[in-house]
Structures are given as structure tokens and as C-alpha cells.
Design a protein around this motif. Structure first.
Motif, PDB file in Angstrom:
ATOM      1  N   CYS A 158       1.018  -0.850  -0.053  1.00  0.00           N
ATOM      2  CA  CYS A 158       0.001  -0.338   0.165  1.00  0.00           C
ATOM      3  C   CYS A 158       0.842   1.290   0.365  1.00  0.00           C
ATOM      4  O   CYS A 158       2.343   2.092   0.882  1.00  0.00           O
ATOM      5  CB  CYS A 158      -1.018  -0.024   1.659  1.00  0.00           C
ATOM      6  SG  CYS A 158      -1.779   1.625   1.510  1.00  0.00           S
TER       7      CYS A 158
ATOM      8  N   GLY B 154      -0.630   4.242  -0.411  1.00  0.00           N
ATOM      9  CA  GLY B 154      -1.923   5.399   0.118  1.00  0.00           C
ATOM     10  C   GLY B 154      -1.686   6.283   1.374  1.00  0.00           C
ATOM     11  O   GLY B 154       0.314   5.749   2.261  1.00  0.00           O
ATOM     12  N   THR B 155      -1.452   7.206   1.765  1.00  0.00           N
ATOM     13  CA  THR B 155      -0.879   8.205   3.081  1.00  0.00           C
ATOM     14  C   THR B 155      -0.593   7.703   3.799  1.00  0.00           C
ATOM     15  O   THR B 155       0.723   7.576   4.022  1.00  0.00           O
ATOM     16  CB  THR B 155      -1.910   9.325   2.820  1.00  0.00           C
ATOM     17  OG1 THR B 155      -2.379   9.931   1.759  1.00  0.00           O
ATOM     18  CG2 THR B 155      -0.995  10.847   3.455  1.00  0.00           C
ATOM     19  N   ALA B 156      -1.106   6.692   4.645  1.00  0.00           N
ATOM     20  CA  ALA B 156      -1.084   6.559   6.062  1.00  0.00           C
ATOM     21  C   ALA B 156      -0.517   5.604   5.479  1.00  0.00           C
ATOM     22  O   ALA B 156       1.012   5.579   6.638  1.00  0.00           O
ATOM     23  CB  ALA B 156      -2.656   6.100   6.679  1.00  0.00           C
ATOM     24  N   CYS B 157       0.381   4.695   5.158  1.00  0.00           N
ATOM     25  CA  CYS B 157       0.795   3.810   4.568  1.00  0.00           C
ATOM     26  C   CYS B 157       2.341   4.326   4.408  1.00  0.00           C
ATOM     27  O   CYS B 157       3.937   4.269   4.594  1.00  0.00           O
ATOM     28  CB  CYS B 157       0.595   2.275   3.714  1.00  0.00           C
ATOM     29  SG  CYS B 157      -0.594   1.756   4.625  1.00  0.00           S
TER      30      CYS B 157
ATOM     31  N   CYS C 279      -4.781   2.965  -1.559  1.00  0.00           N
ATOM     32  CA  CYS C 279      -4.729   2.588   0.299  1.00  0.00           C
ATOM     33  C   CYS C 279      -5.607   1.420   0.187  1.00  0.00           C
ATOM     34  O   CYS C 279      -7.212   0.929  -0.605  1.00  0.00           O
ATOM     35  CB  CYS C 279      -6.045   3.680   0.907  1.00  0.00           C
ATOM     36  SG  CYS C 279      -6.600   3.557   2.372  1.00  0.00           S
ATOM     37  N   LEU C 280      -5.380   0.239   0.621  1.00  0.00           N
ATOM     38  CA  LEU C 280      -6.336  -0.766   1.530  1.00  0.00           C
ATOM     39  C   LEU C 280      -7.827  -0.670   2.188  1.00  0.00           C
ATOM     40  O   LEU C 280      -8.354  -1.528   2.678  1.00  0.00           O
ATOM     41  CB  LEU C 280      -5.345  -1.852   1.727  1.00  0.00           C
ATOM     42  CG  LEU C 280      -4.969  -2.046   0.299  1.00  0.00           C
ATOM     43  CD1 LEU C 280      -2.981  -3.329   0.761  1.00  0.00           C
ATOM     44  CD2 LEU C 280      -5.368  -2.880  -0.596  1.00  0.00           C
ATOM     45  N   GLY C 281      -7.198   0.038   2.590  1.00  0.00           N
ATOM     46  CA  GLY C 281      -9.267   0.649   3.772  1.00  0.00           C
ATOM     47  C   GLY C 281      -8.562  -0.500   4.825  1.00  0.00           C
ATOM     48  O   GLY C 281      -8.853  -0.660   6.205  1.00  0.00           O
ATOM     49  N   ALA C 282      -6.964  -0.516   5.482  1.00  0.00           N
ATOM     50  CA  ALA C 282      -6.443  -0.709   6.504  1.00  0.00           C
ATOM     51  C   ALA C 282      -5.864   0.045   7.500  1.00  0.00           C
ATOM     52  O   ALA C 282      -4.540  -0.887   7.788  1.00  0.00           O
ATOM     53  CB  ALA C 282      -6.501  -2.516   6.513  1.00  0.00           C
ATOM     54  N   CYS C 283      -5.937   0.760   7.238  1.00  0.00           N
ATOM     55  CA  CYS C 283      -4.971   2.425   6.938  1.00  0.00           C
ATOM     56  C   CYS C 283      -4.213   2.184   9.153  1.00  0.00           C
ATOM     57  O   CYS C 283      -3.182   2.518  10.062  1.00  0.00           O
ATOM     58  CB  CYS C 283      -5.185   3.692   7.154  1.00  0.00           C
ATOM     59  SG  CYS C 283      -5.723   4.175   5.692  1.00  0.00           S
TER      60      CYS C 283
ATOM     61  N   VAL D 101       0.674  -1.362   5.289  1.00  0.00           N
ATOM     62  CA  VAL D 101       0.113  -2.638   4.975  1.00  0.00           C
ATOM     63  C   VAL D 101       0.551  -3.188   4.040  1.00  0.00           C
ATOM     64  O   VAL D 101       0.502  -2.557   2.470  1.00  0.00           O
ATOM     65  CB  VAL D 101      -1.442  -2.120   4.864  1.00  0.00           C
ATOM     66  CG1 VAL D 101      -2.213  -3.251   4.812  1.00  0.00           C
ATOM     67  CG2 VAL D 101      -1.710  -1.488   6.125  1.00  0.00           C
TER      68      VAL D 101
END
Ligand code: FES
Length: 168
Positions: A94, A96-99, A135-139, A144
Motif C-alpha cells: 500500500c 496510500g498516505t498513511a502507509c 489505500c487498502l482501507g486498513a490504515c 500494510v
């Protein structure tokens, strides 16, 4: 007058053996004359070979009696089709931003260093394919990484190789 059985000539391809060609013929046979069968046929062929080599696309086109351009068009349009070989295991990292903030990049660097594998690529021994995904939706679990169907959370650059070494 009896039927004349036409035995199809299978093109030579290093990744497709006789068994696979037989399955492919059955898939094409089931889809022949069915409007809209092309996507199903390609998906099932990809399940057999694990990707769609060009020779196979041409074979499907003549088998279904569809223009080659249409078959290539569909195979390249949908992201779930791959025209290049895939590894036995698919790593989805992932980005995405959080990852990203939690350091997925360091893990990707480790993967590159260890397996010479970059996003969108496959290792030479076809063990791994690596995809970057949004984003895999598991931030909450960031960073992740999903390997095949297993979700790994809090993947640090220290742990990433250890995780991947479980996938032979
Ligand atoms: S940003 Fe990675 S799971 Fe949401």
C-alpha cells in the motif's frame, strides 16, 4: 457425410504445456458463439497460464473468430489481465498516505535490494510479483502489505524480508 475433426495446431510457447492447451481448447469451445464470452474466456485462460501471452491472445482470437484487435483491446483494457508473466506470489504494497507516512517506502527499498524487484515487476525466478496499490482501507494497520490473500500490518523494513521468506 461425417464431420471432419479439425485438430487445432497449438503454437509453441515455453509457458504453456500440452495439458494447458487442452484446458484452453475446452474454455474456447465453451465460449464459442456466446456473445460476450470474451472476458470469461480470457479470465479462465489466465487462470490456467497465470498470464496472457501474446500467442495465446492470437489463439483465442482465431478460436472465437474475433478480430485480434478486439481481443488485445479487452486484454489490455482491464487491469486484472496481465500480458506479462506473474510470480507465484503477488505482493501488494500500500502506497496510500498513511502507509507512506509510516514508512512503506523503506520496505519497498528492502524488497528491491533483496529480490531486485520493483513495483510492477516480477522476479526472474517468478517467485514474486510486486504491485503498488492505493489505500487498502486498513490504515489503522499501516504500513500494510498483502501477500496473496494474507494481510500483513505494521510492516517494518526490519520485518519485511522475514515475512516474504515464508512464501516459497
Ligand atoms: S493508506 Fe495504506 S491502508 Fe490506507
Amino acid at each position: 457425410m461425417g464431420y471432419i475433426m479439425i485438430k487445432r495446431i497449438h503454437p509453441h510457447h515455453p509457458d504453456i504445456d500440452g495439458n494447458m492447451w487442452e484446458k484452453i481448447d475446452t474454455i474456447i469451445e465453451a465460449g464459442r458463439g456466446e456473445p460476450g464470452a470474451l472476458i470469461t474466456v480470457l479470465r479462465e485462460c489466465q487462470d490456467v497460464v497465470r498470464y496472457l501471452p501474446r500467442e495465446l491472445l492470437s489463439y483465442v482470437s482465431s478460436g472465437l473468430n474475433l478480430p485480434v484487435s478486439q481481443v488485445f483491446g479487452v486484454a489490455t483494457f482491464y487491469s486484472f489481465f496481465s500480458l506479462t508473466p506473474k510470480g507465484r506470489h503477488t505482493i501488494k504494497a500500500c502506497t496510500g498516505t498513511a502507509c507512506y507516512v509510516k514508512g512503506i517506502k523503506e520496505s519497498l527499498n528492502r524488497i528491491h535490494g533483496k529480490y531486485n524487484l520493483k513495483e510492477g515487476g516480477t522476479t526472474e525466478d517468478r517467485r514474486f510479483s510486486l504491485e503498488g496499490v492505493r489505500c487498502l482501507g486498513a490504515c489503522g494497520l499501516a504500513p500494510v502489505m498483502v501477500v496473496d490473500k494474507d494481510v500483513h500490518g505494521a510492516v517494518s523494513s526490519d520485518k519485511v524480508i522475514q515475512i516474504l521468506e515464508n512464501y516459497k
